[in-house]
Design a protein around this motif. Structure first.
Motif, PDB file in Angstrom:
ATOM      1  N   VAL A 400      46.477  43.163  25.987  1.00 38.38           N
ATOM      2  CA  VAL A 400      45.386  43.841  26.684  1.00 38.38           C
ATOM      3  C   VAL A 400      44.431  42.818  27.287  1.00 38.38           C
ATOM      4  N   TYR A 401      43.990  43.104  28.502  1.00 39.17           N
ATOM      5  CA  TYR A 401      42.908  42.346  29.139  1.00 39.17           C
ATOM      6  C   TYR A 401      41.738  43.307  29.294  1.00 39.17           C
ATOM      7  N   VAL A 402      40.637  43.026  28.599  1.00 43.20           N
ATOM      8  CA  VAL A 402      39.432  43.853  28.676  1.00 43.20           C
ATOM      9  C   VAL A 402      38.466  43.182  29.651  1.00 43.20           C
ATOM     10  N   ALA A 403      38.219  43.830  30.769  1.00 41.32           N
ATOM     11  CA  ALA A 403      37.361  43.241  31.801  1.00 41.32           C
ATOM     12  C   ALA A 403      35.896  43.300  31.376  1.00 41.32           C
ATOM     13  N   GLY A 404      35.142  42.305  31.799  1.00 41.93           N
ATOM     14  CA  GLY A 404      33.702  42.317  31.578  1.00 41.93           C
ATOM     15  C   GLY A 404      32.978  42.762  32.832  1.00 41.93           C
ATOM     16  N   GLU A 405      31.656  42.727  32.773  1.00 42.90           N
ATOM     17  CA  GLU A 405      30.860  43.049  33.964  1.00 42.90           C
ATOM     18  C   GLU A 405      30.894  41.917  34.978  1.00 42.90           C
ATOM     19  N   ASP A 406      31.361  40.765  34.545  1.00 42.02           N
ATOM     20  CA  ASP A 406      31.429  39.603  35.410  1.00 42.02           C
ATOM     21  C   ASP A 406      32.098  39.946  36.740  1.00 42.02           C
ATOM     22  N   ALA A 407      31.602  39.329  37.797  1.00 49.27           N
ATOM     23  CA  ALA A 407      32.073  39.663  39.143  1.00 49.27           C
ATOM     24  C   ALA A 407      33.572  39.451  39.300  1.00 49.27           C
ATOM     25  N   LEU A 408      34.109  38.365  38.744  1.00 48.67           N
ATOM     26  CA  LEU A 408      35.533  38.091  38.905  1.00 48.67           C
ATOM     27  C   LEU A 408      36.366  39.129  38.160  1.00 48.67           C
ATOM     28  N   ASP A 409      35.925  39.519  36.976  1.00 50.06           N
ATOM     29  CA  ASP A 409      36.640  40.561  36.226  1.00 50.06           C
ATOM     30  C   ASP A 409      36.712  41.857  37.023  1.00 50.06           C
ATOM     31  N   GLN A 410      35.597  42.253  37.611  1.00 47.26           N
ATOM     32  CA  GLN A 410      35.581  43.503  38.373  1.00 47.26           C
ATOM     33  C   GLN A 410      36.360  43.372  39.678  1.00 47.26           C
ATOM     34  N   PHE A 411      36.375  42.188  40.259  1.00 46.29           N
ATOM     35  CA  PHE A 411      37.196  41.932  41.440  1.00 46.29           C
ATOM     36  C   PHE A 411      38.667  42.176  41.101  1.00 46.29           C
ATOM     37  N   PHE A 412      39.100  41.693  39.934  1.00 48.90           N
ATOM     38  CA  PHE A 412      40.485  41.890  39.511  1.00 48.90           C
ATOM     39  C   PHE A 412      40.776  43.365  39.230  1.00 48.90           C
ATOM     40  N   CYS A 413      39.807  44.076  38.642  1.00 48.09           N
ATOM     41  CA  CYS A 413      40.036  45.495  38.340  1.00 48.09           C
ATOM     42  C   CYS A 413      40.165  46.326  39.619  1.00 48.09           C
ATOM     43  N   ARG A 414      39.519  45.894  40.690  1.00 47.52           N
ATOM     44  CA  ARG A 414      39.679  46.599  41.967  1.00 47.52           C
ATOM     45  C   ARG A 414      41.000  46.246  42.646  1.00 47.52           C
ATOM     46  N   HIS A 415      41.608  45.130  42.214  1.00 45.60           N
ATOM     47  CA  HIS A 415      42.890  44.691  42.794  1.00 45.60           C
ATOM     48  C   HIS A 415      43.845  44.321  41.659  1.00 45.60           C
ATOM     49  N   PRO A 416      44.233  45.310  40.823  1.00 48.34           N
ATOM     50  CA  PRO A 416      45.019  45.003  39.619  1.00 48.34           C
ATOM     51  C   PRO A 416      46.380  44.389  39.909  1.00 48.34           C
ATOM     52  N   ASP A 417      47.055  44.834  40.959  1.00 48.46           N
ATOM     53  CA  ASP A 417      48.371  44.271  41.256  1.00 48.46           C
ATOM     54  C   ASP A 417      48.253  42.803  41.666  1.00 48.46           C
ATOM     55  N   GLU A 418      47.218  42.511  42.444  1.00 50.32           N
ATOM     56  CA  GLU A 418      46.964  41.122  42.845  1.00 50.32           C
ATOM     57  C   GLU A 418      46.725  40.256  41.613  1.00 50.32           C
ATOM     58  N   PHE A 419      46.049  40.838  40.639  1.00 47.78           N
ATOM     59  CA  PHE A 419      45.754  40.122  39.399  1.00 47.78           C
ATOM     60  C   PHE A 419      47.029  39.862  38.596  1.00 47.78           C
ATOM     61  N   LEU A 420      47.833  40.914  38.377  1.00 47.68           N
ATOM     62  CA  LEU A 420      49.024  40.783  37.542  1.00 47.68           C
ATOM     63  C   LEU A 420      50.086  39.902  38.184  1.00 47.68           C
ATOM     64  N   GLU A 421      50.064  39.802  39.509  1.00 48.33           N
ATOM     65  CA  GLU A 421      51.084  39.021  40.205  1.00 48.33           C
ATOM     66  C   GLU A 421      50.614  37.615  40.573  1.00 48.33           C
ATOM     67  N   ARG A 422      49.394  37.249  40.148  1.00 51.19           N
ATOM     68  CA  ARG A 422      48.898  35.907  40.478  1.00 51.19           C
ATOM     69  C   ARG A 422      49.773  34.838  39.833  1.00 51.19           C
ATOM     70  N   PRO A 423      50.156  33.810  40.586  1.00 47.47           N
ATOM     71  CA  PRO A 423      50.928  32.717  39.988  1.00 47.47           C
ATOM     72  C   PRO A 423      50.040  31.864  39.087  1.00 47.47           C
ATOM     73  N   VAL A 424      50.667  31.167  38.149  1.00 46.70           N
ATOM     74  CA  VAL A 424      49.897  30.252  37.299  1.00 46.70           C
ATOM     75  C   VAL A 424      49.356  29.106  38.151  1.00 46.70           C
ATOM     76  N   GLU A 425      48.274  28.524  37.691  1.00 52.59           N
ATOM     77  CA  GLU A 425      47.570  27.515  38.472  1.00 52.59           C
ATOM     78  C   GLU A 425      48.098  26.105  38.177  1.00 52.59           C
ATOM     79  N   ALA A 426      47.658  25.180  39.004  1.00 50.03           N
ATOM     80  CA  ALA A 426      47.932  23.758  38.776  1.00 50.03           C
ATOM     81  C   ALA A 426      46.789  23.153  37.962  1.00 50.03           C
ATOM     82  N   ALA A 427      47.145  22.274  37.025  1.00 50.21           N
ATOM     83  CA  ALA A 427      46.137  21.565  36.230  1.00 50.21           C
ATOM     84  C   ALA A 427      45.745  20.289  36.965  1.00 50.21           C
ATOM     85  N   ILE A 428      44.446  20.076  37.143  1.00 47.79           N
ATOM     86  CA  ILE A 428      43.943  18.945  37.927  1.00 47.79           C
ATOM     87  C   ILE A 428      43.205  17.973  37.011  1.00 47.79           C
TER      88      ILE A 428
END
Length: 762
Positions: A400-428
């Motif tokens: 489970v991913y429980v979203a917070g009020e944080d802007a990025l969390d709510q951005f993901f909740c408005r675009h759930p498929d974009e969130f679930l399909e995001r590729p893993v990031e590069a470590a810098i």
């Protein structure tokens, strides 16, 4: 018999979420059959017996591949899923070497002490007798035991911090060990990114240098990591060695797993405020525990861990008192004895639920878990998938991913498929960051004089120039045998903290009983244990009676009130050096080095559970300063125009700054808490309205450089974030920030929306 969905302990929870629309997206991962291979030929007979006695008669495909790569003498990095048996990938080659060559030595590096303890138990289970003599050597190791460990052990388990401060500077005491060091294991390599990773890269280069000095050769380096976008690049950047093989074909079985995105309900339509994600998670954990599901709950902050654990314990105490003591928090800062007790209870199954920071995200074996609850986005998809991977070790699981009020969390909740399909990031990482690299050159000079022509193989082509710079500032002196410390009695490693900007910590002392509860990093002390702060530890609340700066102690006493505290800060920036600049979107955009000065001037008390402000209390604390990377942009009068009256200008700039900080993690592998910002209607150096966004760690590691490079996307994402939010005048889901030092005042959502739109129009 297979478990049906209706029998799953979370079936009712998910059904309720669908009914009231808190469950915004549900997905499903199917089970995966294992790919098995026979044990490789040629393994030492003692190791073969140890493996078979432990029930390991075959290997997963990736384990067999890793053993084969190591046998060829090539370094590797393995990136398979959570609970896929990555530790056997390096254990088999390392233990085979120790069993086959009596003089051989091995060094295992872990980012946490808990992981080293866990690996020690795993190695002991193979019962390899005197051929393998493992020992932990870290800050918890008793001083009277250390000499015996150096002489007796042929496998040392430690962490980068101890290697940096205790082992490398005292290499003469470890001469036999370094002369025979054949294998170095770096586990959980994905953790070594950003500032921490840049430090560790320097430590590993110093380790290679010491090994060559003693034996004339380098050890074989084997790495394991969570799945990231650039594992080979990270391995080579961390070590300075080319030619890492990548083992990524996961042959382990996969559990069936339900994935749920969960958004707490709106409590105020006009303000778009939502129920606390921590309260929502506490209800979820309580429900799962009552249903018998073994659960792990990840919360970002130490304070959040303690709060969720307390809420769960209170709910269970009322309705199910027998279960109350089977839930516990786990985080850094506990005493060694407290950590060992909690780990033992986890392994035995005595605990039904644990609430933790990312300290348990990593590969410690804590038994079969049914559910993993992640409270707010952990900063990277790589971390989220690692945490989710904890669920389902009995063939099925809930993530489970429980979203917070944080802007990025709510951005993901408005675009759930974009969130679930995001590729893993590069470590810098950036090991040559001047504020990181130079102190490690001093550490290296303490270990041996630096000869640039020889040592640039470890420290890079600029080794001579960097050493000459340190001569110029009075730290090094050039002699016939190389660059040495100007003050030979100096011990520079003691001044270099790998994990924070300062090496010292504050002890937290409970004055009611005289007990030391734990420690707080000095960089966090002024914001977490200032006078009057509410401090949470082991599920209990304490009020800070006094922060004693001279003795570096925070004196606390038990607290039973119904409020928490949030610090108020003043921040200033000074532009040190311009590195890049361009005109874009109607602004002058710059990137460079800035000095950030912060002073905690007050704290606000807020009531639980509605977060209403009670009062504001003044503090008198010293200023802290650090130099870091930043992007900043200057807004011209045409962009702002006359319809931005002065009283709205500050709120407009402030809201735009918050929105861009909120979405910067979409461009860089970082967390919102790794970034700071400042907006002003007139900056003394630019002479006009300016917004600064800076790396929150001294020196910086390229986070805001990514924002500079992708600035147009940053502005577009920020505009999308604000314009899609349904609140009237700004809320935590768009322009309010939980880390704002001005307590989110002033903010002008509509002004920021209009300003960003004009920038996009340009």
């Amino acid at each position: 018999m297979a478990t049906t969905a209706s029998q799953e302990p979370w079936a009712e929870l998910l059904a309720d979420g669908r009914e009231d629309e808190r469950l915004v997206r549900q997905a499903y991962e199917g089970a995966r059959a294992p790919l098995l291979r026979p044990l490789p030929e040629g393994l030492h007979r003692s190791l073969v017996k140890g493996l078979t006695d432990a029930g390991i008669a075959e290997l997963y495909a990736h384990q067999a591949e890793a053993v084969e790569v190591a046998a060829s003498g090539s370094p590797f990095v393995v990136t398979t899923g959570t609970a896929s048996g990555k530790s056997l990938c390096f254990n088999i080659p390392a233990l085979h070497t120790l069993c086959s060559v009596p003089t051989a030595r091995a060094l295992y590096l872990y980012p946490t002490k808990a992981l080293a303890q866990d690996q020690l138990r795993a190695i002991a289970s193979f019962r390899l007798g005197r051929s393998v003599r493992p020992a932990i050597y870290d800050g918890d190791t008793k001083r009277e035991d250390r000499s015996a460990i150096r002489k007796r052990a042929n496998l040392i388990l430690t962490n980068p911090d101890m290697l940096h401060t205790g082992i490398l500077p005292n290499h003469a005491s470890w001469s036999d060990f370094f002369m025979n060091l054949d294998v170095v294991v770096v586990d959980e390599a994905h953790v070594y990114r950003g500032v921490f990773g840049s430090h560790v890269s320097n430590v590993l280069r110093r380790l290679r240098r010491v090994c060559v000095a003693y034996s004339g050769r380098e050890p074989l380096i084997l790495m394991a990591s969570a799945t990231i976008a650039n594992p080979v690049e990270l391995a080579e950047d961390l070590t300075g060695i080319d030619g890492f093989a990548h083992v990524d074909r996961d042959g382990a079985p996969g559990s069936a797993r339900q994935i749920a995105m969960w958004n707490p309900p709106v409590t105020d339509e006009a303000l778009q405020t939502r129920r606390s994600a921590m309260a929502e998670a506490a209800d979820m954990v309580t429900s799962l525990v009552v249903k018998g599901a073994r659960t792990i709950c990840f919360v970002k902050s130490r304070k959040g861990v303690e709060l969720v654990a307390k809420l769960v314990a209170d709910q269970l105490a009322d309705a199910h008192p027998a279960l109350r003591d089977r839930v516990a928090p786990y985080r850094a800062g506990y005493t060694p004895q407290q950590r060992r007790e909690l780990e033992a209870r986890l392994v035995s199954g005595d605990l039904l639920a644990v609430v933790t920071t990312d300290a348990l995200e990593l590969g410690i074996d804590i038994g079969a878990l049914d559910a993993a609850v992640v409270v707010t986005f952990p900063g990277t998809v790589a971390s989220l998938k690692q945490m989710w991977g904890r669920a389902g070790r009995r063939g099925r699981g809930l993530a489970v991913y429980v979203a917070g009020e944080d802007a990025l969390d709510q951005f993901f909740c408005r675009h759930p498929d974009e969130f679930l399909e995001r590729p893993v990031e590069a470590a810098i990482i950036n090991y040559e960051n001047e504020r990181i690299h130079d102190p490690h050159l001093l550490c290296a000079a303490h270990e041996w004089p630096i000869v640039p022509e020889r040592d640039e193989a470890f420290f890079g082509a600029r080794t001579r120039a960097n050493c000459e710079h340190l001569v110029g500032v009075g730290e090094l002196i050039e002699r016939a045998n190389g660059f040495s410390l100007r003050r030979p009695e100096d011990y520079p490693a003691a001044r270099v903290s790998l994990r924070s900007g300062s090496p010292d910590a504050f002890a937290v002392v409970d004055v009611s009983g005289g007990e030391i509860l734990g420690t707080v990093d000095s960089a966090r002390a002024f914001t977490t244990v200032h006078d009057g702060a509410i401090y949470l530890h082991m599920g209990r609340s304490y009020s800070v009676a006094e922060l004693d700066l001279s003795t570096r102690r925070a004196l606390v006493e038990p607290f039973n009130g119904n409020w928490y505290t949030q610090p108020k800060k003043e921040t200033d920036t000074y532009i040190e050096r311009l590195l890049d600049q361009r005109e874009t979107m109607g602004v002058k955009l710059s990137f460079g080095m800035v000095t950030v000065a912060e002073t905690v001037i007050a704290y606000q008390r807020k009531r639980l559970p509605d977060h209403e402000a009670i009062d504001l209390n003044v503090l008198d604390l010293p200023e802290t300063t650090f130099s870091t990377q930043a992007l900043w942009y200057e807004l011209d009068h045409d962009l702002l125009q006359d319809d931005f009256p002065m009283e709205l200008l500050l709120g407009t700039l402030h809201a735009a700054e918050h929105s861009q900080i909120a979405v910067l993690p979409l461009l860089a592998m970082c967390d919102r808490w790794d970034i700071g910002g400042l907006s002003t209607n007139i900056h003394p150096q630019t002479g006009g309205p300016t917004i600064f966004i800076y790396d929150g760690h001294p020196g910086g590691v390229g986070i805001t450089q990514q924002g500079f490079i992708g600035f147009e996307r940053l502005v577009g994402d920020a505009y999308r974030l604000i314009s899609e939010c349904r609140c009237r005048s700004g809320c935590p889901s768009c322009v309010q920030s939980p880390k704002c030092g001005n307590l989110n005042d002033p903010l002008a959502k509509d002004g920021a929306k209009e300003m960003l739109k004009r920038m996009l129009d340009r």
